[in-house]
Design an enzyme around this catalytic site. Structure first.
Site, PDB file in Angstrom:
ATOM      1  N   LYS A  15     -54.194   1.475  -1.703  1.00 49.22           N
ATOM      2  CA  LYS A  15     -53.495   2.187  -0.614  1.00 49.22           C
ATOM      3  C   LYS A  15     -52.094   1.625  -0.477  1.00 49.22           C
ATOM      4  CE  LYS A  15     -55.430   4.950   2.314  1.00 49.22           C
ATOM      5  NZ  LYS A  15     -55.993   6.216   1.849  1.00 49.22           N
ATOM      6  N   THR A  60     -59.632   3.804  -1.468  1.00 51.66           N
ATOM      7  CA  THR A  60     -58.311   3.431  -0.946  1.00 51.66           C
ATOM      8  C   THR A  60     -58.383   3.343   0.578  1.00 51.66           C
ATOM      9  OG1 THR A  60     -57.371   5.650  -0.719  1.00 51.66           O
ATOM     10  CG2 THR A  60     -57.226   4.627  -2.900  1.00 51.66           C
ATOM     11  N   ARG A 181      -8.771  -7.301  -1.877  1.00 46.93           N
ATOM     12  CA  ARG A 181      -9.489  -6.034  -1.718  1.00 46.93           C
ATOM     13  C   ARG A 181     -10.647  -6.225  -0.750  1.00 46.93           C
ATOM     14  NH1 ARG A 181     -13.429  -5.370  -7.125  1.00 46.93           N
ATOM     15  NH2 ARG A 181     -14.420  -7.412  -6.889  1.00 46.93           N
ATOM     16  N   GLN A 231     -19.481 -10.508 -10.060  1.00 48.08           N
ATOM     17  CA  GLN A 231     -20.270 -11.317 -10.998  1.00 48.08           C
ATOM     18  C   GLN A 231     -20.176 -12.809 -10.652  1.00 48.08           C
ATOM     19  OE1 GLN A 231     -18.425  -8.644 -11.806  1.00 48.08           O
ATOM     20  NE2 GLN A 231     -19.014  -7.730 -13.764  1.00 48.08           N
ATOM     21  N   HIS A 259     -17.446   0.576  -3.083  1.00 50.02           N
ATOM     22  CA  HIS A 259     -15.987   0.616  -3.163  1.00 50.02           C
ATOM     23  C   HIS A 259     -15.340   1.177  -1.893  1.00 50.02           C
ATOM     24  CE1 HIS A 259     -16.449  -0.384  -7.337  1.00 50.02           C
ATOM     25  NE2 HIS A 259     -17.104   0.741  -7.613  1.00 50.02           N
TER      26      HIS A 259
HETATM   27  O1  LIG Z   1     -16.114  -7.393  -9.164  1.00 50.52           O
HETATM   28  C1  LIG Z   1     -16.007  -6.433  -9.945  1.00 50.52           C
HETATM   29  N1  LIG Z   1     -16.669  -6.455 -11.134  1.00 50.52           N
HETATM   30  C2  LIG Z   1     -16.599  -5.438 -12.033  1.00 50.52           C
HETATM   31  O2  LIG Z   1     -17.219  -5.481 -13.144  1.00 50.52           O
HETATM   32  C3  LIG Z   1     -15.795  -4.327 -11.697  1.00 50.52           C
HETATM   33  N2  LIG Z   1     -15.501  -3.150 -12.323  1.00 50.52           N
HETATM   34  C4  LIG Z   1     -14.692  -2.448 -11.493  1.00 50.52           C
HETATM   35  O3  LIG Z   1     -14.236  -1.293 -11.755  1.00 50.52           O
HETATM   36  N3  LIG Z   1     -14.438  -3.139 -10.348  1.00 50.52           N
HETATM   37  C5  LIG Z   1     -15.132  -4.331 -10.447  1.00 50.52           C
HETATM   38  N4  LIG Z   1     -15.254  -5.363  -9.586  1.00 50.52           N
END
Ligand SMILES: O=c1[nH]c(=O)c2[nH]c(=O)[nH]c2[nH]1
Length: 302
Positions: A15, A60, A181, A231, A259
């Site tokens: 379930k 279930t 940004r 990253q 974004h």
């Molecule tokens: O921090 C980011 N990593 C990306 O791989 C990436 N690619 C992107 O267009 N903007 C960003 N920003």
């Protein structure tokens, strides 16, 4: 293709989306825990698929009842990894032909209200859509347990302290470099625990503390890091979590890059660029999606 060429390779049922609320009372102080639970089973159940043999089916509906009865009996509903193990232990004890029990839990947020500057004894507020999750898999064979826990939907945003430049460029690249940004993401973290011994997992890991630590490190790092990219910030979060939580073997993150693009106002002869950039368009999709898993290196053999 004749039927002799096919076979039932895998089967699991149970379930899903069992919604349960437990209230704990301690004098005038009350606490509530709201969960969404899935209990699913594997074992000697093939004949229910292949021969319409329902005698092996723990229904279930019984799975749903089990969740409610275990919630009634348990003092640990709040500690989702422990509550999940209470359910899997019960299931493996009760049904000898079931060999693997899965319990997946989502814990929803109910935070105590602050009224007139004081915590209220029985009123709560949903102050965020982030949830805690766990998936406990308990194997009868070797009494092995694996636990994967998570933090999902933690929506965060910072208005500066994030750059993205010096990236790979070719004839397909149009993205401008930026030194400042908006950075926003909805954190989806999943971590796995080191030990597979039930006694160790159940009694020696403070699961709520690990959840709290992952959330705190995620937010601290997000806020304080002068981010070079999603990253790089993600990896800092994961490293700190593994440093501070010895019971965690490895951790995945999935971070959408939500974004916010500067609105082009040049047609209106308004400068909304560089130092004058303060009006943005949030763009729901497409979003970047940055994922990674960080783990401990196996100890070097002497
Ligand atoms: O921090 C980011 N990593 C990306 O791989 C990436 N690619 C992107 O267009 N903007 C960003 N920003």
């Amino acid at each position: 293709m004749s039927s002799s060429q096919v076979y039932l390779k895998k089967a699991r049922y149970g379930k899903d989306k069992v919604k349960v609320m437990k209230v704990y009372r301690d004098g005038k102080w009350q606490t509530c825990v709201e969960l969404t639970v899935a209990l699913t089973l594997e074992g000697d159940i093939e004949t229910s698929y292949t021969e319409a043999d329902n005698s092996v089916v723990v229904t279930t509906d019984t799975c749903k009842n089990t969740v409610y009865i275990m919630a009634k009996r348990s003092a640990n509903v709040d500690n989702i990894e422990v509550f999940a193990q209470e359910i899997t232990e019960h299931v493996l004890k009760q049904y000898k032909h079931i060999h693997v029990a899965h319990v997946q839990i989502i814990k929803h947020k109910w935070s105590r209200m602050l009224i007139d500057g004081e915590l209220h004894p029985h009123s709560f507020v949903r102050d965020g859509e982030d949830v805690q999750t766990t998936h406990v898999i308990h194997h009868r064979d070797g009494n092995k347990i694996t636990i994967e826990s998570g933090l999902k939907n933690l929506l965060v945003l910072k208005t500066t302290g994030s750059a993205f430049h010096s990236f790979y460029r070719d004839e397909y690249t149009t993205l401008p470099e930026v030194w400042d940004r908006i950075f926003s993401t909805s954190v989806d973290a999943t971590w796995r625990f080191e030990s597979t011994k039930p006694s160790v997992l159940r009694h020696q890991v403070n699961f709520p503390e690990v959840h709290a630590s992952v959330k705190k490190i995620t937010m601290d790092t997000f806020a304080k890091d002068d981010s070079a990219s999603v990253q790089a910030t993600l990896y800092k979060m994961q490293q700190q979590i593994l440093r501070d939580n010895k019971s965690v073997a490895e951790i995945d993150y999935a971070l959408p890059n939500k974004h916010y693009f500067g609105v082009d106002m040049s047609k209106f002869k308004i400068d909304n660029t560089d130092k004058n950039l303060d009006v943005f368009q949030p763009v729901a999709d497409p979003s970047g999606l940055i994922t990674a898993t960080t783990a401990r290196k196996p100890a070097a053999k002497l």
